[in-house]
Write an enzyme that holds these catalytic residues in place. Structure first.
Site, mmCIF file in Angstrom:
data_model
loop_
_atom_site.group_PDB
_atom_site.id
_atom_site.type_symbol
_atom_site.label_atom_id
_atom_site.label_comp_id
_atom_site.label_asym_id
_atom_site.label_seq_id
_atom_site.Cartn_x
_atom_site.Cartn_y
_atom_site.Cartn_z
ATOM 1 C CD GLU A 1 45.285 33.484 72.743
ATOM 2 O OE1 GLU A 1 45.972 32.640 72.753
ATOM 3 O OE2 GLU A 1 45.258 34.396 73.664
ATOM 4 C CE LYS B 1 49.216 31.882 72.528
ATOM 5 N NZ LYS B 1 48.119 32.293 73.069
ATOM 6 C CB THR C 1 49.719 36.381 74.295
ATOM 7 O OG1 THR C 1 49.541 35.610 75.522
ATOM 8 C CG2 THR C 1 50.287 37.617 74.442
#
Length: 102
Positions: free
Chosen positions: A72, A19, A22
């Site tokens: 993500e 990841k 954000t």
């Protein structure tokens, strides 16, 4: 004190480098490239890593792509579902790209 928090379910993906972005609302749009942030879990604010912000850019829900979803570590439909659950009735967001500092 932590500078940014993530839900605990994202901790393993962040620590593994899966990841790398954000999506946040305006309240967290003040970060800028080069910022070094202490990262904590949303649920208990427990520190778990440090990240460096690479970029911050505005984005709408409709502009999200499969590439964003990959960053993500989820599918595009799932990403949109998660964002809608966290930020109901919002469409303008900021994408914060980051790098895990080992």
């Amino acid at each position: 004190m932590n500078d940014i928090t993530f839900y605990q379910r994202f901790e393993a993906d962040i620590l593994a480098g899966r990841k790398t972005i954000t999506i946040r609302d305006k309240s967290e749009s003040y970060f800028k490239a080069g910022d070094i942030l202490r990262v904590g879990r949303f649920e208990d604010n427990q520190y778990f890593c440090t990240i460096e912000v690479l970029s911050v850019s505005p984005i709408t829900l409709d502009e999200l792509t499969e590439q964003h979803a990959k960053q993500e570590n989820m599918g595009l439909d799932k990403l949109k579902e998660v964002i809608r659950a966290i930020y109901p009735n919002k469409n303008q967001f900021w994408m914060i790209e980051f790098y895990l500092i080992k």
